[in-house]
Design a protein around this motif. Sequence first.
Motif, PDB file in Angstrom:
ATOM      1  N   TRP A 258       0.783  -1.541  -0.149  1.00 40.99           N
ATOM      2  CA  TRP A 258       0.069  -0.068   0.041  1.00 40.99           C
ATOM      3  C   TRP A 258       1.213   1.723  -0.180  1.00 40.99           C
ATOM      4  N   LEU A 259       2.129   1.020   0.862  1.00 42.42           N
ATOM      5  CA  LEU A 259       2.804   1.942   1.424  1.00 42.42           C
ATOM      6  C   LEU A 259       4.376   2.115   0.439  1.00 42.42           C
ATOM      7  N   PRO A 260       5.168   2.192  -0.388  1.00 44.58           N
ATOM      8  CA  PRO A 260       6.120   1.712  -0.575  1.00 44.58           C
ATOM      9  C   PRO A 260       7.204   3.038  -0.270  1.00 44.58           C
ATOM     10  N   ALA A 261       8.700   1.464   0.259  1.00 42.58           N
ATOM     11  CA  ALA A 261       9.359   2.173   1.293  1.00 42.58           C
ATOM     12  C   ALA A 261       9.684   4.169   0.940  1.00 42.58           C
ATOM     13  N   VAL A 262      10.154   4.890   2.122  1.00 42.42           N
ATOM     14  CA  VAL A 262      10.239   5.782   1.571  1.00 42.42           C
ATOM     15  C   VAL A 262      12.000   6.054   1.735  1.00 42.42           C
ATOM     16  N   ARG A 263      12.697   7.053   1.214  1.00 38.59           N
ATOM     17  CA  ARG A 263      13.736   7.203   1.808  1.00 38.59           C
ATOM     18  C   ARG A 263      13.657   8.477   2.759  1.00 38.59           C
TER      19      ARG A 263
ATOM     20  N   ARG B 281      13.196   7.211   5.597  1.00 40.93           N
ATOM     21  CA  ARG B 281      11.929   6.555   6.601  1.00 40.93           C
ATOM     22  C   ARG B 281      12.354   4.888   7.189  1.00 40.93           C
ATOM     23  N   ARG B 282      12.213   5.317   8.530  1.00 40.56           N
ATOM     24  CA  ARG B 282      12.726   3.504   9.127  1.00 40.56           C
ATOM     25  C   ARG B 282      11.621   2.557   8.846  1.00 40.56           C
ATOM     26  N   TYR B 283      11.722   1.355   9.058  1.00 38.69           N
ATOM     27  CA  TYR B 283      10.499   0.627   9.079  1.00 38.69           C
ATOM     28  C   TYR B 283      10.866  -0.811   9.869  1.00 38.69           C
ATOM     29  N   LEU B 284       9.688  -1.175  10.317  1.00 41.26           N
ATOM     30  CA  LEU B 284      10.094  -2.459  10.790  1.00 41.26           C
ATOM     31  C   LEU B 284       9.680  -3.843   9.605  1.00 41.26           C
TER      32      LEU B 284
ATOM     33  N   ILE C 127       6.213  -2.106   9.009  1.00 39.70           N
ATOM     34  CA  ILE C 127       5.338  -0.926   9.316  1.00 39.70           C
ATOM     35  C   ILE C 127       6.465  -0.081   9.978  1.00 39.70           C
ATOM     36  N   ASP C 128       5.471   1.176   9.635  1.00 38.54           N
ATOM     37  CA  ASP C 128       6.477   2.662   9.601  1.00 38.54           C
ATOM     38  C   ASP C 128       6.522   2.331  10.927  1.00 38.54           C
ATOM     39  N   MET C 129       8.344   2.929  11.414  1.00 41.72           N
ATOM     40  CA  MET C 129       8.777   2.896  12.679  1.00 41.72           C
ATOM     41  C   MET C 129       7.687   4.406  13.634  1.00 41.72           C
ATOM     42  N   GLU C 130       7.797   4.643  12.300  1.00 35.07           N
ATOM     43  CA  GLU C 130       7.485   6.415  13.655  1.00 35.07           C
ATOM     44  C   GLU C 130       5.825   6.643  13.771  1.00 35.07           C
ATOM     45  N   THR C 131       5.077   6.109  12.608  1.00 38.34           N
ATOM     46  CA  THR C 131       3.613   5.854  12.824  1.00 38.34           C
ATOM     47  C   THR C 131       3.077   4.660  12.947  1.00 38.34           C
ATOM     48  N   GLY C 132       3.296   3.902  12.632  1.00 41.40           N
ATOM     49  CA  GLY C 132       3.128   2.649  13.299  1.00 41.40           C
ATOM     50  C   GLY C 132       2.135   2.355  12.046  1.00 41.40           C
ATOM     51  N   MET C 133       2.183   2.658  10.801  1.00 41.34           N
ATOM     52  CA  MET C 133       1.363   2.591   9.418  1.00 41.34           C
ATOM     53  C   MET C 133       2.014   1.367   9.490  1.00 41.34           C
ATOM     54  N   GLN C 134       0.812   0.553   9.024  1.00 41.02           N
ATOM     55  CA  GLN C 134       0.611  -0.923   7.366  1.00 41.02           C
ATOM     56  C   GLN C 134       1.070  -0.680   6.373  1.00 41.02           C
ATOM     57  N   CYS C 135       2.314  -0.768   6.450  1.00 38.12           N
ATOM     58  CA  CYS C 135       3.045  -0.379   4.940  1.00 38.12           C
ATOM     59  C   CYS C 135       2.832  -1.801   3.808  1.00 38.12           C
ATOM     60  N   ALA C 136       3.371  -2.854   3.855  1.00 38.84           N
ATOM     61  CA  ALA C 136       2.634  -3.777   3.413  1.00 38.84           C
ATOM     62  C   ALA C 136       2.384  -5.352   3.833  1.00 38.84           C
TER      63      ALA C 136
ATOM     64  N   CYS D  52      14.980  -5.742   3.440  1.00 37.30           N
ATOM     65  CA  CYS D  52      15.913  -4.473   2.442  1.00 37.30           C
ATOM     66  C   CYS D  52      15.469  -3.495   1.870  1.00 37.30           C
ATOM     67  N   GLU D  53      13.757  -3.900   0.720  1.00 39.75           N
ATOM     68  CA  GLU D  53      13.669  -2.949   0.292  1.00 39.75           C
ATOM     69  C   GLU D  53      12.960  -1.946   0.827  1.00 39.75           C
ATOM     70  N   TYR D  54      12.802  -2.208   2.422  1.00 37.91           N
ATOM     71  CA  TYR D  54      12.420  -1.147   3.329  1.00 37.91           C
ATOM     72  C   TYR D  54      13.446  -0.555   4.161  1.00 37.91           C
ATOM     73  N   ASN D  55      14.621  -0.069   2.989  1.00 40.69           N
ATOM     74  CA  ASN D  55      15.268   0.720   3.465  1.00 40.69           C
ATOM     75  C   ASN D  55      16.460  -0.075   5.365  1.00 40.69           C
ATOM     76  N   GLN D  56      16.503  -1.671   4.525  1.00 38.81           N
ATOM     77  CA  GLN D  56      17.086  -2.396   5.543  1.00 38.81           C
ATOM     78  C   GLN D  56      16.486  -2.346   6.529  1.00 38.81           C
ATOM     79  N   ALA D  57      14.967  -2.627   6.942  1.00 34.43           N
ATOM     80  CA  ALA D  57      13.669  -2.241   8.347  1.00 34.43           C
ATOM     81  C   ALA D  57      14.650  -3.571   8.959  1.00 34.43           C
ATOM     82  N   TRP D  58      13.929  -3.151  10.884  1.00 32.60           N
ATOM     83  CA  TRP D  58      14.492  -4.096  11.223  1.00 32.60           C
ATOM     84  C   TRP D  58      13.123  -4.833  11.604  1.00 32.60           C
ATOM     85  N   LEU D  59      13.951  -6.841  11.372  1.00 37.66           N
ATOM     86  CA  LEU D  59      13.167  -8.119  11.473  1.00 37.66           C
ATOM     87  C   LEU D  59      13.387  -8.173  12.559  1.00 37.66           C
ATOM     88  N   ALA D  60      11.767  -7.637  12.822  1.00 31.92           N
ATOM     89  CA  ALA D  60      11.720  -8.634  14.311  1.00 31.92           C
ATOM     90  C   ALA D  60      10.835  -9.696  13.911  1.00 31.92           C
TER      91      ALA D  60
END
Length: 507
Positions: free
Chosen positions: A332-337, A339-342, A362-371, A391-399
């Motif tokens: 729904w929301l592609p990665a934005v340069r 921004r941090r994701y999980l 999930i967007d780390m700042e807002t909690g929004m579901q992105c994909a 990796c696509e989401y800016n080297q996101a944290w993997l939980a």
Amino acid sequence: MNVEEPILGAESWTREDLAQVGKILDRSPAHLQGRTVCMELAEQLLFVRTKDGRTRPLRANAVQQIFEQRRGQRNIVLKARQMGLTTWTAARFFLKTITHPGAMTVQVAHAQDAAEEIFRMVHRFLDWLPDELREGPLRTSRQNARQIVFPEIDSQYRVVSAGDRNAGRGWTIQNLHCSELARWPLNPAEILAGLRAALAPGAEVILESTPEGTGGCFYEEWKKADETGTVRHFFPWWMEARYRGTAVDLASLTEEENKLIELHGLDLEQIGYRRHLRASFHGLAQQEYAEDAESCFLASGESIFEREPLERRILDVPEPMETRCNGELRIWLPAVRGRRYLVAVDPAGGGSEGDYSAAQVIDMETGMQCAEFAAHMGGFELAQKVKELACEYNQAWLAVERNNHGSGILALLETVCTYRNIFRQSGQMGWLTSSVSRPAMLSRLNAALVEKPELFMSRELLAECRTFVRLPDGNTGARAGTHDDRVMAMAIGLAARAEMLEGGNRN
């Protein structure tokens, strides 16, 4: 064909004879004493598997007989568990299929395993027909897990699950049965609308379910039955003859039990069974074993998530802007340069059966579901897929949940995939779901659904929330025949995000 004569000699019928029977199937000639030709023919031709595992001729029970006598062109059935309506509908529609050239019958079950069980029943009807019929006008050209085709009469019988998005597309349906409509996944109203669009003029429709709370597709269909010309049928549990227990003492009857005896003629063995139900099913008793057509809706639907915001959000969720991997990955929301994701992962064992492996971005700042990703996938394939997503989401944290299959996925991520940004708890890789953390995770997800429903984009996730219930043993989880993998992945993601934010974004 003389409808005043008993229906005999079915083994010698031709295609024309079958079509003649189809014309009188719903009649009640005098010699059948109020029974329809359909009921008589079912008991002469069709065999079922009984509770003790034997194959015997079908004998219509009280509920099946009443339904057959009251039914109309459009029907909705509210019932207690295991009343035999699915069996009777399959029998009725099978007879309509083989006696109406050009007919298409479709039965839609709430889950794949239920669809397979219904189709086994239909195959049994076919297998026990006289050889002269099966090798003559009712020979088949195709039999598989979903379809029987009768080329001599140009008719076919299909059983599908409600999860099949293509059900009804390109079809012309003469007989439609929607089983356990209240428990259909995804968007039941949308699926039902698609099936209705495929109905031929004069098609027979049977919507049937046990209740699941006020709200939802089945509840709405039940409420508006009068305005749509649909015949309502309600069958409480005591109409099933098998539902009897040990007789209770007359002096022990409560005011409520005395009222049931007075209003409905229950006996002391039925009251004993009722007490057993309440001791075994607790709050779910009125849902699974309905007693009236109002309170069963109010007492059912034991979802742990707040219903109203859930239902509102399901109606408003946007379509994904991109879909990949045959629908397994939706964005729904592609990665934005910058921004941090999980990426939160609930792993399963893989394979075509059982649970899905699910991942939420999930967007780390807002909690929004992105994909969202969900697939029957495990092992190295899953580890590689979630690494690519992170990796696509800016080297996101993997939980990744480290319970069960998760420990192996985490090992692969660290050693084979060499991914660095892995979430840790107290120095240990992964998220631990325990008897302590699980209620808190689900509570956090529930609060987010109530306070900020706009954070959630996936209709499938919200559909899983609908069927994530309090079980009879007091635990919580997916209702039988449904899944909770997306729910648990989202609960892991929100909980891990909260820990990271509270800890100053440090593991």
